[in-house]
Design a protein around this motif. Structure first.
Motif, PDB file in Angstrom:
ATOM      1  N   ASP A   8      -0.035  -0.380  14.435  1.00  0.00           N
ATOM      2  CA  ASP A   8      -0.836  -0.974  13.355  1.00  0.00           C
ATOM      3  C   ASP A   8      -0.311  -2.353  12.975  1.00  0.00           C
ATOM      4  O   ASP A   8       0.676  -2.833  13.534  1.00  0.00           O
ATOM      5  CB  ASP A   8      -0.916  -0.038  12.150  1.00  0.00           C
ATOM      6  CG  ASP A   8       0.417   0.183  11.463  1.00  0.00           C
ATOM      7  OD1 ASP A   8       1.374  -0.575  11.718  1.00  0.00           O
ATOM      8  OD2 ASP A   8       0.507   1.110  10.646  1.00  0.00           O
ATOM      9  N   ASN A   9      -0.956  -2.992  12.004  1.00  0.00           N
ATOM     10  CA  ASN A   9      -0.575  -4.365  11.662  1.00  0.00           C
ATOM     11  C   ASN A   9       0.696  -4.451  10.819  1.00  0.00           C
ATOM     12  O   ASN A   9       1.120  -5.530  10.458  1.00  0.00           O
ATOM     13  CB  ASN A   9      -1.730  -5.105  10.997  1.00  0.00           C
ATOM     14  CG  ASN A   9      -2.166  -4.466   9.705  1.00  0.00           C
ATOM     15  OD1 ASN A   9      -1.707  -3.393   9.340  1.00  0.00           O
ATOM     16  ND2 ASN A   9      -3.077  -5.108   9.026  1.00  0.00           N
ATOM     17  N   ARG A  86       5.333  -8.485   6.982  1.00  0.00           N
ATOM     18  CA  ARG A  86       3.923  -8.133   7.120  1.00  0.00           C
ATOM     19  C   ARG A  86       3.458  -7.487   5.814  1.00  0.00           C
ATOM     20  O   ARG A  86       4.229  -6.825   5.135  1.00  0.00           O
ATOM     21  CB  ARG A  86       3.695  -7.132   8.265  1.00  0.00           C
ATOM     22  CG  ARG A  86       4.166  -7.605   9.622  1.00  0.00           C
ATOM     23  CD  ARG A  86       3.182  -8.617  10.192  1.00  0.00           C
ATOM     24  NE  ARG A  86       3.687  -9.267  11.368  1.00  0.00           N
ATOM     25  CZ  ARG A  86       3.461  -8.859  12.597  1.00  0.00           C
ATOM     26  NH1 ARG A  86       2.768  -7.784  12.815  1.00  0.00           N
ATOM     27  NH2 ARG A  86       3.942  -9.530  13.616  1.00  0.00           N
ATOM     28  N   LEU A  87       2.178  -7.671   5.515  1.00  0.00           N
ATOM     29  CA  LEU A  87       1.649  -7.198   4.249  1.00  0.00           C
ATOM     30  C   LEU A  87       0.170  -6.884   4.405  1.00  0.00           C
ATOM     31  O   LEU A  87      -0.549  -7.628   5.072  1.00  0.00           O
ATOM     32  CB  LEU A  87       1.849  -8.295   3.194  1.00  0.00           C
ATOM     33  CG  LEU A  87       1.289  -8.127   1.801  1.00  0.00           C
ATOM     34  CD1 LEU A  87       2.030  -7.017   1.064  1.00  0.00           C
ATOM     35  CD2 LEU A  87       1.437  -9.427   1.033  1.00  0.00           C
ATOM     36  N   ASN A  88      -0.272  -5.761   3.854  1.00  0.00           N
ATOM     37  CA  ASN A  88      -1.698  -5.484   3.728  1.00  0.00           C
ATOM     38  C   ASN A  88      -1.911  -4.651   2.476  1.00  0.00           C
ATOM     39  O   ASN A  88      -0.966  -4.417   1.724  1.00  0.00           O
ATOM     40  CB  ASN A  88      -2.282  -4.833   5.000  1.00  0.00           C
ATOM     41  CG  ASN A  88      -1.756  -3.439   5.273  1.00  0.00           C
ATOM     42  OD1 ASN A  88      -1.399  -2.694   4.373  1.00  0.00           O
ATOM     43  ND2 ASN A  88      -1.720  -3.079   6.541  1.00  0.00           N
ATOM     44  N   HIS A 145      -4.645  -2.845  -6.700  1.00  0.00           N
ATOM     45  CA  HIS A 145      -3.800  -4.019  -6.903  1.00  0.00           C
ATOM     46  C   HIS A 145      -4.471  -4.906  -7.961  1.00  0.00           C
ATOM     47  O   HIS A 145      -5.152  -5.879  -7.634  1.00  0.00           O
ATOM     48  CB  HIS A 145      -3.605  -4.774  -5.588  1.00  0.00           C
ATOM     49  CG  HIS A 145      -2.996  -3.928  -4.516  1.00  0.00           C
ATOM     50  ND1 HIS A 145      -1.692  -3.510  -4.564  1.00  0.00           N
ATOM     51  CD2 HIS A 145      -3.522  -3.400  -3.385  1.00  0.00           C
ATOM     52  CE1 HIS A 145      -1.427  -2.777  -3.492  1.00  0.00           C
ATOM     53  NE2 HIS A 145      -2.520  -2.697  -2.764  1.00  0.00           N
ATOM     54  N   ASP A 146      -4.269  -4.531  -9.229  1.00  0.00           N
ATOM     55  CA  ASP A 146      -4.904  -5.236 -10.343  1.00  0.00           C
ATOM     56  C   ASP A 146      -4.130  -6.479 -10.775  1.00  0.00           C
ATOM     57  O   ASP A 146      -4.590  -7.225 -11.624  1.00  0.00           O
ATOM     58  CB  ASP A 146      -5.059  -4.291 -11.545  1.00  0.00           C
ATOM     59  CG  ASP A 146      -5.967  -3.120 -11.223  1.00  0.00           C
ATOM     60  OD1 ASP A 146      -6.896  -3.295 -10.410  1.00  0.00           O
ATOM     61  OD2 ASP A 146      -5.747  -2.024 -11.778  1.00  0.00           O
ATOM     62  N   LEU A 158      -6.330  -9.471   3.933  1.00  0.00           N
ATOM     63  CA  LEU A 158      -5.310  -8.477   4.250  1.00  0.00           C
ATOM     64  C   LEU A 158      -5.685  -7.076   3.776  1.00  0.00           C
ATOM     65  O   LEU A 158      -4.842  -6.185   3.751  1.00  0.00           O
ATOM     66  CB  LEU A 158      -3.964  -8.894   3.626  1.00  0.00           C
ATOM     67  CG  LEU A 158      -3.388 -10.207   4.160  1.00  0.00           C
ATOM     68  CD1 LEU A 158      -2.169 -10.619   3.367  1.00  0.00           C
ATOM     69  CD2 LEU A 158      -3.045 -10.071   5.642  1.00  0.00           C
ATOM     70  N   TYR A 159      -6.936  -6.862   3.382  1.00  0.00           N
ATOM     71  CA  TYR A 159      -7.381  -5.516   3.020  1.00  0.00           C
ATOM     72  C   TYR A 159      -7.706  -4.727   4.271  1.00  0.00           C
ATOM     73  O   TYR A 159      -8.329  -5.251   5.193  1.00  0.00           O
ATOM     74  CB  TYR A 159      -8.619  -5.580   2.104  1.00  0.00           C
ATOM     75  CG  TYR A 159      -8.251  -5.596   0.653  1.00  0.00           C
ATOM     76  CD1 TYR A 159      -7.983  -4.403  -0.020  1.00  0.00           C
ATOM     77  CD2 TYR A 159      -8.148  -6.781  -0.044  1.00  0.00           C
ATOM     78  CE1 TYR A 159      -7.615  -4.418  -1.350  1.00  0.00           C
ATOM     79  CE2 TYR A 159      -7.794  -6.806  -1.381  1.00  0.00           C
ATOM     80  CZ  TYR A 159      -7.528  -5.616  -2.038  1.00  0.00           C
ATOM     81  OH  TYR A 159      -7.171  -5.625  -3.352  1.00  0.00           O
ATOM     82  N   VAL A 160      -7.269  -3.461   4.306  1.00  0.00           N
ATOM     83  CA  VAL A 160      -7.574  -2.577   5.430  1.00  0.00           C
ATOM     84  C   VAL A 160      -8.293  -1.348   4.941  1.00  0.00           C
ATOM     85  O   VAL A 160      -8.232  -0.982   3.824  1.00  0.00           O
ATOM     86  CB  VAL A 160      -6.309  -2.173   6.224  1.00  0.00           C
ATOM     87  CG1 VAL A 160      -5.824  -3.296   7.075  1.00  0.00           C
ATOM     88  CG2 VAL A 160      -5.244  -1.643   5.337  1.00  0.00           C
TER      89      VAL A 160
END
Length: 160
Positions: A8-9, A86-88, A145-146, A158-160
């Protein structure tokens, strides 16, 4: 019989033992897998050995390189500096400043600075999924993620 597993990413692969059906999450950031398919032999903790084809993503993602700190919320106190690689929207891959005994399942509080115009500070709680040396992969304990991270993830796709 070989098992095909997609990386995965966040540079992780989730393997399932065909014998005992135990799931193992591998952190692969330390290995520079450049080929589209990599064949590996994996030995499960039950003793069964099986072949896995690691399928690399077609479009390599750039590292984010966000600086921050981490702190354990558990009995095993560990803390230090980190670089987010890495971040999503689901999780994060980070590299700690030194090798520590951080085991999968431990909860950490991360504080890091985004590279947006405001240099926003984000504080998030995560649960460690996998570790390989100084690299950790963790999932966010909250799905929403508010804070400033939400718009950052949206803007950088970066949304999955």
């Amino acid at each position: 019989m070989e098992q095909k597993v997609r990386i995965d990413n966040l540079d992780t692969a989730r393997l399932v033992c065909p014998e005992c059906h135990r799931t193992e999450t591998l952190q692969l950031s330390e290995y520079k897998l450049t080929k589209r398919h990599t064949r590996v032999k994996y030995k499960c903790s039950c003793g069964h050995t099986y072949m896995v084809i690691l399928e690399n993503k077609s479009d390599p993602q750039q590292d984010t390189m966000l600086a921050g700190t981490f702190l354990s919320t558990e009995d095993s106190k560990c803390s230090g500096r980190m670089i987010i690689k890495r971040l999503n929207s689901k999780g994060i891959t980070l590299k700690t400043n030194m090798d520590q005994k951080i085991l999968p399942g431990i909860n950490l509080v991360l504080e890091f600075v985004l590279d947006d115009g405001k240099q926003s500070i984000v504080k998030k709680q995560v649960r460690v999924l996998a570790r390989n040396g100084r690299y950790l992969t963790a999932e966010f304990t909250e799905e929403e993620h508010d804070d400033n991270l939400g718009p950052y993830l949206f803007f950088n796709k970066l949304y999955v």
